[in-house]
Design an enzyme around this catalytic site. Structure first.
Site, PDB file in Angstrom:
ATOM      1  N   HIS A 145       0.840  -1.199   0.000  1.00 46.18           N
ATOM      2  CA  HIS A 145       0.000   0.000   0.000  1.00 46.18           C
ATOM      3  C   HIS A 145       0.876   1.251   0.000  1.00 46.18           C
ATOM      4  O   HIS A 145       0.711   2.138  -0.841  1.00 46.18           O
ATOM      5  CB  HIS A 145      -0.922   0.007   1.227  1.00 46.18           C
ATOM      6  CG  HIS A 145      -1.692   1.275   1.427  1.00 46.18           C
ATOM      7  ND1 HIS A 145      -3.050   1.373   1.247  1.00 46.18           N
ATOM      8  CD2 HIS A 145      -1.288   2.530   1.792  1.00 46.18           C
ATOM      9  CE1 HIS A 145      -3.448   2.610   1.481  1.00 46.18           C
ATOM     10  NE2 HIS A 145      -2.384   3.340   1.828  1.00 46.18           N
ATOM     11  N   GLU A 146       1.789   1.312   0.949  1.00 43.02           N
ATOM     12  CA  GLU A 146       2.578   2.540   1.122  1.00 43.02           C
ATOM     13  C   GLU A 146       3.494   2.792  -0.074  1.00 43.02           C
ATOM     14  O   GLU A 146       3.582   3.920  -0.561  1.00 43.02           O
ATOM     15  CB  GLU A 146       3.388   2.479   2.413  1.00 43.02           C
ATOM     16  CG  GLU A 146       2.543   2.337   3.683  1.00 43.02           C
ATOM     17  CD  GLU A 146       1.564   3.466   3.919  1.00 43.02           C
ATOM     18  OE1 GLU A 146       1.704   4.535   3.304  1.00 43.02           O
ATOM     19  OE2 GLU A 146       0.633   3.274   4.720  1.00 43.02           O
ATOM     20  N   HIS A 149       1.939   4.386  -2.997  1.00 38.73           N
ATOM     21  CA  HIS A 149       1.815   5.858  -2.993  1.00 38.73           C
ATOM     22  C   HIS A 149       2.947   6.484  -3.805  1.00 38.73           C
ATOM     23  O   HIS A 149       2.759   7.509  -4.474  1.00 38.73           O
ATOM     24  CB  HIS A 149       1.835   6.402  -1.558  1.00 38.73           C
ATOM     25  CG  HIS A 149       0.517   6.307  -0.853  1.00 38.73           C
ATOM     26  ND1 HIS A 149      -0.665   6.782  -1.395  1.00 38.73           N
ATOM     27  CD2 HIS A 149       0.178   5.802   0.362  1.00 38.73           C
ATOM     28  CE1 HIS A 149      -1.666   6.558  -0.542  1.00 38.73           C
ATOM     29  NE2 HIS A 149      -1.185   5.967   0.528  1.00 38.73           N
ATOM     30  N   GLU A 169      -5.857   6.679  -2.517  1.00 40.86           N
ATOM     31  CA  GLU A 169      -5.875   5.677  -1.444  1.00 40.86           C
ATOM     32  C   GLU A 169      -6.309   4.305  -1.969  1.00 40.86           C
ATOM     33  O   GLU A 169      -5.728   3.273  -1.594  1.00 40.86           O
ATOM     34  CB  GLU A 169      -6.830   6.121  -0.327  1.00 40.86           C
ATOM     35  CG  GLU A 169      -6.138   6.851   0.790  1.00 40.86           C
ATOM     36  CD  GLU A 169      -5.032   6.013   1.417  1.00 40.86           C
ATOM     37  OE1 GLU A 169      -5.306   4.881   1.853  1.00 40.86           O
ATOM     38  OE2 GLU A 169      -3.892   6.473   1.464  1.00 40.86           O
ATOM     39  N   HIS A 233      -9.127   8.025   3.252  1.00 45.86           N
ATOM     40  CA  HIS A 233      -9.102   6.598   3.584  1.00 45.86           C
ATOM     41  C   HIS A 233     -10.504   5.992   3.616  1.00 45.86           C
ATOM     42  O   HIS A 233     -10.643   4.774   3.707  1.00 45.86           O
ATOM     43  CB  HIS A 233      -8.394   6.362   4.921  1.00 45.86           C
ATOM     44  CG  HIS A 233      -6.981   6.850   4.928  1.00 45.86           C
ATOM     45  ND1 HIS A 233      -6.648   8.155   5.246  1.00 45.86           N
ATOM     46  CD2 HIS A 233      -5.819   6.235   4.618  1.00 45.86           C
ATOM     47  CE1 HIS A 233      -5.337   8.302   5.141  1.00 45.86           C
ATOM     48  NE2 HIS A 233      -4.809   7.171   4.769  1.00 45.86           N
TER      49      HIS A 233
HETATM   50  N1  ASN Z   1      -0.722   5.047   6.446  1.00 46.21           N
HETATM   51  C1  ASN Z   1      -1.205   6.274   5.887  1.00 46.21           C
HETATM   52  C2  ASN Z   1      -1.550   6.130   4.430  1.00 46.21           C
HETATM   53  O1  ASN Z   1      -0.924   5.422   3.683  1.00 46.21           O
HETATM   54  C3  ASN Z   1      -0.174   7.292   6.086  1.00 46.21           C
HETATM   55  C4  ASN Z   1      -0.732   8.633   5.847  1.00 46.21           C
HETATM   56  O2  ASN Z   1      -1.779   8.983   6.343  1.00 46.21           O
HETATM   57  N2  ASN Z   1      -0.068   9.401   5.032  1.00 46.21           N
HETATM   58  O3  ASN Z   1      -2.452   6.752   3.949  1.00 46.21           O
HETATM   59 ZN    ZN Z   2      -2.361   5.383   2.054  1.00 51.16          ZN
END
Ligand code: ASN
Ligand code: ZN
Ligand code: CA
Length: 331
Positions: A145-146, A149, A169, A233
């Protein structure tokens, strides 16, 4: 000795390490040079200390509150290598920027820090140790997931607010989930749940559900004109739901021992085309049709364009994309 690379969430794994002089480093020269560092509870912006080991036996696999434990580093390194392999072998993408160069990862960030985050400025991935420093946020789907981004940032660049933020997201949830399935790891089987291993709610429940996003108590199942006002989210919900429906179809289904039941806003029955095709459609849309300001309506158009390019505009796949969006009230 691959038998002693013991992760917390993914069992015993094989990792790329590098022998420098007489010391092993957690440095994967086969995947763009990814390195894993220890922040040892600090929140400073530095990379931290590169993990090293005398005998190349990493981690214990068990929960510990030690700030020097290698175990979260094993999970982080495994997450980075699996995410690298997923993008390379599924889409031919060589790293987050598609330039053959790896990001780096940092673990033991902060004290009982309950988050994980990608940062474009350091081109690095960071994980906290979670509640009581016993639940590091280093599971495979969170890693995927990360780092996704980073991919989004270097492709469509979906703005992180409003509907584009929800799509940003969802893109991370979609490919984080795809990484988990790709790994085919018996200790962390593929599922359409996000964060089911890290116990972020303290009751064993996952952070998010793709088949029926509202099960988390906050996410939307379907598009509405007020969706854009939700936290990103939660406004990811309809796109996650679209992806589940496109992959698996509506109604009840059990996959890898996990039960799902995916509803539709219009009462339709959606037949899935399989996750392999669904990820190709989303990736092509992300990298060729989505922009920083793409909305849900634009995501429908963009994924239909992707499906037409990949499978033809009269194909079953194209029709399934249209049906899955209609089932989440888009178009
Ligand atoms: N874990 C969160 C996300 O991936 C980190 C954030 O809020 N930037 O959205
Ligand atoms: Zn995220
Ligand atoms: Ca999962």
């Amino acid at each position: 000795d691959v038998y002693k690379r013991q992760s917390q969430y993914s069992g015993t794994v094989t990792l790329g390490t590098y022998l420098s002089g007489s010391t092993y480093q957690l440095y994967d020269t086969a995947r763009g040079g990814h390195k894993t560092y220890n922040k040892a509870r600090s929140t400073s912006s530095s990379a931290g200390t590169l993990f090293t080991d005398a005998d190349d036996k990493w981690g214990t696999g068990s929960t510990t509150t030690s700030s020097t434990s290698q175990t979260p580093a094993v999970d982080a390194a495994y997450g980075a290598q699996t995410t690298w392999d997923f993008y390379k072998n599924t889409f031919g993408r060589s790293g987050i920027k598609n330039d053959g160069k790896a990001a780096y990862s940092r673990v033991h960030y902060g004290n009982a820090y309950v988050n994980a985050f990608w940062d474009d400025s350091c081109f690095c991935m960071t994980y906290g140790d979670g509640e009581g420093n016993t639940k590091p946020l280093t599971s495979l789907d969170v890693a995927g997931h990360e780092m996704t981004h980073g991919v989004t940032s270097n492709t469509a660049g979906l703005n992180y607010s409003g509907e584009s933020g929800g799509l940003n997201e969802a893109t991370s949830d979609i490919f984080g989930t795809a990484v988990e399935f790709y790994a085919a790891n018996s200790s962390d089987v593929g599922d359409y749940l996000i964060g089911e291993k890290i116990d972020i709610n303290g009751d064993g429940s996952p952070l998010r559900y793709m088949d029926q996003p509202s099960k988390d108590g906050s996410s939307a199942n379907y598009w509405s004109s007020t969706l854009k006002n939700l936290d990103v989210h939660y406004s990811s919900g309809p796109a996650n739901h679209f992806f589940y429906l496109l992959s698996e179809g509506s109604g009840a289904k059990t996959i890898n021992g996990v039960s799902y039941n995916s509803p539709t806003s219009n009462g339709s029955t959606v037949t899935g085309i399989g996750r392999a095709k669904a990820v190709q459609i989303w990736y092509k849309a992300l990298t060729e049709y989505f922009t920083s300001t793409t909305t849900y309506a634009g995501a429908r158009t963009g994924t239909l364009s992707a499906a037409a390019a990949l499978y033809g505009s009269t194909s079953t796949e194209y029709k399934a994309v249209a049906a899955a969006w209609s089932a989440v009230n888009v178009g």
